[in-house]
Design an enzyme around this catalytic site. Structure first.
Site, PDB file in Angstrom:
ATOM      1  N   GLN A  86      49.738 102.189  44.145  1.00  0.00           N
ATOM      2  CA  GLN A  86      50.297 103.779  43.653  1.00  0.00           C
ATOM      3  C   GLN A  86      51.080 104.039  43.632  1.00  0.00           C
ATOM      4  O   GLN A  86      52.446 103.198  43.871  1.00  0.00           O
ATOM      5  CB  GLN A  86      49.885 104.118  45.070  1.00  0.00           C
ATOM      6  N   HIS A  92      46.151 111.784  42.879  1.00  0.00           N
ATOM      7  CA  HIS A  92      45.142 111.485  41.417  1.00  0.00           C
ATOM      8  C   HIS A  92      44.204 111.020  41.776  1.00  0.00           C
ATOM      9  O   HIS A  92      44.729 109.890  41.841  1.00  0.00           O
ATOM     10  CB  HIS A  92      46.349 111.870  40.722  1.00  0.00           C
ATOM     11  N   ASP A 106      46.236 110.106  31.009  1.00  0.00           N
ATOM     12  CA  ASP A 106      47.232 109.687  31.163  1.00  0.00           C
ATOM     13  C   ASP A 106      48.399 109.421  30.187  1.00  0.00           C
ATOM     14  O   ASP A 106      47.328 109.161  29.167  1.00  0.00           O
ATOM     15  CB  ASP A 106      46.678 108.422  31.919  1.00  0.00           C
ATOM     16  N   ILE A 107      49.217 109.376  30.228  1.00  0.00           N
ATOM     17  CA  ILE A 107      50.728 108.980  29.211  1.00  0.00           C
ATOM     18  C   ILE A 107      51.182 107.833  28.984  1.00  0.00           C
ATOM     19  O   ILE A 107      51.099 107.019  28.454  1.00  0.00           O
ATOM     20  CB  ILE A 107      51.929 109.218  30.164  1.00  0.00           C
TER      21      ILE A 107
HETATM   22  P1  AMP Z   1      49.700 105.689  40.224  1.00  0.00           P
HETATM   23  O1  AMP Z   1      49.272 103.595  39.912  1.00  0.00           O
HETATM   24  O2  AMP Z   1      47.794 105.495  40.965  1.00  0.00           O
HETATM   25  O3  AMP Z   1      50.157 105.723  41.161  1.00  0.00           O
HETATM   26  O4  AMP Z   1      48.973 106.073  39.154  1.00  0.00           O
HETATM   27  C1  AMP Z   1      50.327 107.092  38.015  1.00  0.00           C
HETATM   28  C2  AMP Z   1      49.521 107.157  37.015  1.00  0.00           C
HETATM   29  O5  AMP Z   1      50.669 108.427  36.133  1.00  0.00           O
HETATM   30  C3  AMP Z   1      50.316 106.192  35.716  1.00  0.00           C
HETATM   31  O6  AMP Z   1      48.631 105.717  35.135  1.00  0.00           O
HETATM   32  C4  AMP Z   1      50.821 106.756  35.244  1.00  0.00           C
HETATM   33  O7  AMP Z   1      51.068 106.145  33.707  1.00  0.00           O
HETATM   34  C5  AMP Z   1      50.681 108.479  34.956  1.00  0.00           C
HETATM   35  N1  AMP Z   1      52.071 108.394  35.042  1.00  0.00           N
HETATM   36  C6  AMP Z   1      53.385 108.944  35.333  1.00  0.00           C
HETATM   37  N2  AMP Z   1      54.297 109.087  34.784  1.00  0.00           N
HETATM   38  C7  AMP Z   1      53.260 110.407  33.751  1.00  0.00           C
HETATM   39  C8  AMP Z   1      52.920 111.344  32.910  1.00  0.00           C
HETATM   40  N3  AMP Z   1      55.178 112.367  32.854  1.00  0.00           N
HETATM   41  N4  AMP Z   1      51.952 112.386  32.330  1.00  0.00           N
HETATM   42  C9  AMP Z   1      50.720 111.792  32.606  1.00  0.00           C
HETATM   43  N5  AMP Z   1      50.661 110.267  33.358  1.00  0.00           N
HETATM   44  C10 AMP Z   1      51.520 109.704  34.214  1.00  0.00           C
END
Ligand code: AMP
Ligand code: ZN
Length: 113
Positions: free
Chosen positions: A93, A99, A29-30
């Site tokens: 979300q 995911h 996760d970023i």
């Molecule tokens: P959600 O709130 O469950 O939709 O989680 C989305 C997740 O994606 C969050 O924890 C973000 O930090 C992660 N995220 C968003 N963009 C990226 C990216 N480019 N690479 C890795 N993780 C990401």
């Protein structure tokens, strides 16, 4: 389709990939919320867990197996970890391609925020 995770899957956007097979990928996760925080993402575009169909059941099981394997490899299996699917706005979300969050490496709080 303008989906960030589809772009990560087809590698038009770079990510820190830690697992890649026919059905799913996993990447860190970023914006990590724990010392270990990665996402398991099916290659099939499914917007929310509400859209999971009968024929996707094996895929979801496979995602859990991949999470288990990575947690065992990283030796956080016995102390524990958390698997989270967020669904729709109240959950927070933000990416509408399902995911599974895998969080570990610290004691988790319950109830979650
Ligand atoms: P959600 O709130 O469950 O939709 O989680 C989305 C997740 O994606 C969050 O924890 C973000 O930090 C992660 N995220 C968003 N963009 C990226 C990216 N480019 N690479 C890795 N993780 C990401
Ligand atoms: Zn997608």
């Amino acid at each position: 389709m303008d989906c960030l995770f589809c772009k990560i899957i087809n590698k038009t956007i770079k990510s820190d990939i830690i697992h890649d097979d026919k059905e799913c990928i996993a990447f860190n996760d970023i914006n990590p919320q724990a010392p270990v925080h990665f996402l398991i993402v099916p290659k099939k575009h499914i917007p929310t867990v509400l859209d999971i169909k009968e024929e996707d059941k094996k895929l979801i099981g496979h995602m859990v197996s991949v999470a288990n394997k990575i947690c065992r490899d990283r030796k956080i299996d016995l102390r524990g970890f958390r698997l989270v699917f967020n669904c729709n706005p109240d959950s927070g979300q933000v990416i509408y391609h399902i995911h599974m969050h895998v969080l570990g490496g610290r004691k988790m709080n319950w109830p979650p925020g």
